[in-house]
Design a protein around this motif. Structure first.
Motif, short mmCIF file in Angstrom:
data_model
loop_
_atom_site.label_atom_id
_atom_site.label_comp_id
_atom_site.label_asym_id
_atom_site.label_seq_id
_atom_site.Cartn_x
_atom_site.Cartn_y
_atom_site.Cartn_z
N VAL A 117 -7.35 -49.79 -28.58
CA VAL A 117 -6.30 -49.21 -28.28
C VAL A 117 -5.08 -50.13 -28.04
O VAL A 117 -5.25 -51.42 -27.55
CB VAL A 117 -6.41 -48.49 -26.63
N ILE A 118 -3.85 -49.81 -28.56
CA ILE A 118 -2.79 -50.69 -28.61
C ILE A 118 -1.70 -50.07 -27.66
O ILE A 118 -1.41 -48.69 -28.05
CB ILE A 118 -2.13 -50.90 -29.98
N ILE A 119 -1.25 -50.85 -26.71
CA ILE A 119 0.02 -50.25 -26.00
C ILE A 119 1.20 -50.84 -26.47
O ILE A 119 1.26 -52.07 -26.51
CB ILE A 119 -0.42 -50.59 -24.46
N CYS A 120 2.13 -50.09 -26.70
CA CYS A 120 3.48 -50.66 -27.21
C CYS A 120 4.72 -49.88 -26.56
O CYS A 120 4.46 -48.74 -25.84
CB CYS A 120 3.70 -50.62 -28.82
N SER A 121 5.73 -50.27 -27.28
CA SER A 121 6.94 -49.36 -26.81
C SER A 121 7.50 -48.69 -28.02
O SER A 121 7.52 -49.34 -28.91
CB SER A 121 7.99 -50.40 -26.36
N LEU A 122 8.02 -47.62 -27.67
CA LEU A 122 8.96 -47.03 -28.85
C LEU A 122 10.22 -47.04 -28.81
O LEU A 122 11.25 -46.69 -29.51
CB LEU A 122 8.44 -45.46 -29.06
N VAL A 123 10.76 -48.08 -27.77
CA VAL A 123 12.12 -48.39 -27.59
C VAL A 123 12.42 -49.58 -27.90
O VAL A 123 11.76 -50.53 -27.19
CB VAL A 123 12.44 -48.06 -25.97
N PRO A 124 13.20 -50.13 -28.89
CA PRO A 124 13.51 -51.35 -29.08
C PRO A 124 14.02 -52.21 -28.20
O PRO A 124 14.96 -51.51 -27.37
CB PRO A 124 14.47 -51.09 -30.38
N GLY A 125 13.47 -53.48 -28.11
CA GLY A 125 14.10 -54.15 -27.08
C GLY A 125 13.58 -54.10 -25.58
O GLY A 125 13.81 -55.03 -24.87
N ILE A 126 12.59 -53.34 -25.49
CA ILE A 126 12.05 -53.19 -24.15
C ILE A 126 10.48 -52.76 -24.12
O ILE A 126 10.21 -52.01 -25.01
CB ILE A 126 12.91 -52.17 -23.30
N PHE A 127 9.67 -53.52 -23.53
CA PHE A 127 8.36 -52.94 -23.43
C PHE A 127 8.19 -51.85 -22.20
O PHE A 127 7.95 -50.69 -22.19
CB PHE A 127 7.51 -54.25 -23.18
N CYS A 128 8.56 -52.53 -20.90
CA CYS A 128 8.58 -51.70 -19.73
C CYS A 128 9.16 -52.33 -18.63
O CYS A 128 8.62 -53.66 -18.35
CB CYS A 128 6.97 -51.16 -19.39
N ALA A 129 10.17 -51.94 -17.91
CA ALA A 129 11.11 -52.53 -17.06
C ALA A 129 10.21 -52.36 -15.66
O ALA A 129 10.97 -53.06 -14.56
CB ALA A 129 12.23 -51.94 -16.84
N GLY A 130 9.32 -51.89 -15.56
CA GLY A 130 8.63 -51.80 -14.10
C GLY A 130 8.57 -50.55 -13.48
O GLY A 130 8.86 -49.33 -14.22
N ALA A 131 8.60 -50.64 -12.36
CA ALA A 131 8.81 -49.09 -11.60
C ALA A 131 10.08 -48.62 -11.85
O ALA A 131 11.21 -49.27 -12.01
CB ALA A 131 8.28 -49.31 -9.96
N ASP A 132 10.08 -47.29 -11.70
CA ASP A 132 11.32 -46.32 -11.86
C ASP A 132 12.10 -46.63 -10.61
O ASP A 132 11.87 -45.68 -9.60
CB ASP A 132 11.14 -45.03 -12.25
N LEU A 133 12.85 -47.43 -10.36
CA LEU A 133 13.36 -47.67 -9.01
C LEU A 133 14.45 -46.49 -8.64
O LEU A 133 14.79 -46.18 -7.45
CB LEU A 133 14.27 -48.90 -8.90
N LYS A 134 15.04 -45.86 -9.61
CA LYS A 134 15.87 -44.77 -9.22
C LYS A 134 14.93 -43.54 -8.67
O LYS A 134 15.53 -42.81 -7.66
CB LYS A 134 16.75 -44.38 -10.49
N GLU A 135 13.88 -43.34 -9.23
CA GLU A 135 13.01 -42.31 -8.87
C GLU A 135 12.47 -42.73 -7.41
O GLU A 135 12.26 -41.85 -6.36
CB GLU A 135 11.86 -41.88 -9.80
N ARG A 136 12.23 -43.98 -7.29
CA ARG A 136 11.46 -44.64 -6.22
C ARG A 136 12.61 -44.33 -5.05
O ARG A 136 12.08 -43.96 -3.84
CB ARG A 136 11.12 -45.92 -6.27
N ALA A 137 13.82 -44.68 -5.20
CA ALA A 137 14.69 -44.40 -4.14
C ALA A 137 14.85 -43.05 -3.75
O ALA A 137 15.41 -42.92 -2.53
CB ALA A 137 16.00 -44.99 -4.64
N LYS A 138 14.32 -42.05 -4.20
CA LYS A 138 14.41 -40.76 -3.75
C LYS A 138 13.23 -40.17 -3.24
O LYS A 138 13.02 -39.29 -2.51
CB LYS A 138 14.78 -39.72 -4.94
N MET A 139 12.08 -41.15 -3.13
CA MET A 139 10.86 -40.82 -2.50
C MET A 139 10.93 -41.11 -0.93
O MET A 139 11.77 -42.00 -0.58
CB MET A 139 9.86 -41.57 -3.15
N GLN A 140 10.31 -40.14 -0.32
CA GLN A 140 10.06 -40.39 0.90
C GLN A 140 9.31 -41.52 1.14
O GLN A 140 8.30 -41.81 0.23
CB GLN A 140 9.49 -39.28 1.85
N GLN A 141 9.16 -42.10 2.37
CA GLN A 141 8.70 -43.53 2.53
C GLN A 141 7.03 -43.07 2.58
O GLN A 141 6.24 -43.93 2.10
CB GLN A 141 8.63 -44.13 4.18
#
Length: 329
Positions: A117-141
């Protein structure tokens, strides 16, 4: 005692791979335990890749998926590529991506037709920026803990896959993105890629295995330094400290690490698939215990390849001076 401990370790190791084991694991005299967990599932083919002329896929599917799962065909049959595809969010880890990746991991976990199994990115210049902080900010604690638990479980399951896994890091792998890569057996990076566990910048710590896997990959002292400083290193430095196995110069298509990972996967394809799975299990479990127990684990894993048809095929092919034709049986 070491043999009994080794058997216990192996029995525990198989629990994440299958729902149950047929019978108890016992060692009498020489180590002989473990049940064959290489079950067969139907292959599922999802949309083709977005770039890279050397990528060969078996079928098309709808575009716009956060994750694109591809079962390669032809000479590359047996290689599965998980391509992260969230260009607007820099491949950040969202609820949907966790769900899709969990489903993909489950689908290949016990499939003996999958060799690598190979894990890669289909988006040039990025693998994974980590957690989606915009989505996280909308979450309840109250939502944050369960989400992190699901992400952690996903990465643990990725690390528990029985076949070899390769992370192709062609761009930035930060926070949870690097934790995902650390769960893979092998990491390949472009020299221009950026990597780091940067969670302390946000007054949190790596929460999906980073504190444990980074320490095991590069040593405790250096792991502490990188985590405490939230330091980001490039692919060349990552290779120097042992964070990645290979660092390659980036090409104009932005997929140099993927191509190197693909070549590695092709090196694995001709080998006995059950033997590779048993070797991975022996290494992963043995590294966590004392040498005597580790040797017992190796002996138990070796015992699993003795009755296989593949072992006989290997001996026959050697005698007949021809390439072996392994079927994972």
């Amino acid at each position: 005692m070491a043999i009994q401990a080794g058997c216990r370790v192996l029995s525990q190791a198989f629990r994440p791979l299958v729902s149950s084991l047929d019978g108890a694991c016992r060692l009498q005299g020489k180590a002989r335990c473990l049940h064959n967990v290489l079950q067969t599932n139907e292959l599922q083919c999802v949309r083709p890749g977005a770039y890279g002329a050397s990528r060969h896929y078996s079928s098309d599917a709808k575009s716009g998926d956060d994750l694109c799962v591809r079962y390669l065909d032809g000479d590359d049959s047996g290689i599965v590529v998980l391509g992260i595809n969230r260009p607007k969010a820099k491949n950040a880890i969202s609820k949907n991506l966790v769900k899709m990746m969990s489903e993909a991991v489950d689908s290949v976990k016990a499939n003996n037709k999958v060799r690598t199994v190979i894990i890669c990115s289909l988006v040039p210049g990025i693998f994974c920026a980590g957690a989606d902080l915009k989505e996280r900010a909308k979450m309840q604690q109250s939502e944050v803990g369960p989400f992190v638990a699901k992400a952690r479980a996903l990465i643990t399951e990725l690390g528990s896959l029985p076949m070899p896994t390769i992370a192709a890091i062609d761009g930035a792998a930060l926070g949870g993105g690097l934790e995902m890569a650390l769960a893979c057996d092998i990491r390949v990076a472009a020299t221009t890629a950026k990597m780091g566990l940067v969670e302390t910048r946000l007054a949190i710590i790596p929460g999906a295995g980073g504190t444990q896997r980074l320490s095991r990959a590069i040593g405790v002292s250096l792991a502490k330094e990188l985590i405490f400083a939230a330091r980001v290193v490039d692919g060349a430095e990552a290779r120097t400290v042992g964070l990645v196995s290979h660092a390659v110069d980036q090409n104009k298509n932005g997929d140099a690490a993927y191509l190197r990972a693909l070549n590695l996967a092709r090196e694995f394809l001709p080998q006995g698939p059950i033997a590779i799975r048993m070797a991975k299990l022996a290494i992963n479990q043995g590294i966590e215990v004392d040498l005597a127990t580790g040797l017992a684990i190796e002996e138990a894993c070796y015992a699993q390849v003795i009755p296989t048809k593949d072992r006989i095929e290997g001996l026959t092919a050697f005698k007949e001076k021809r390439p072996p034709r392994y079927k994972g049986e």
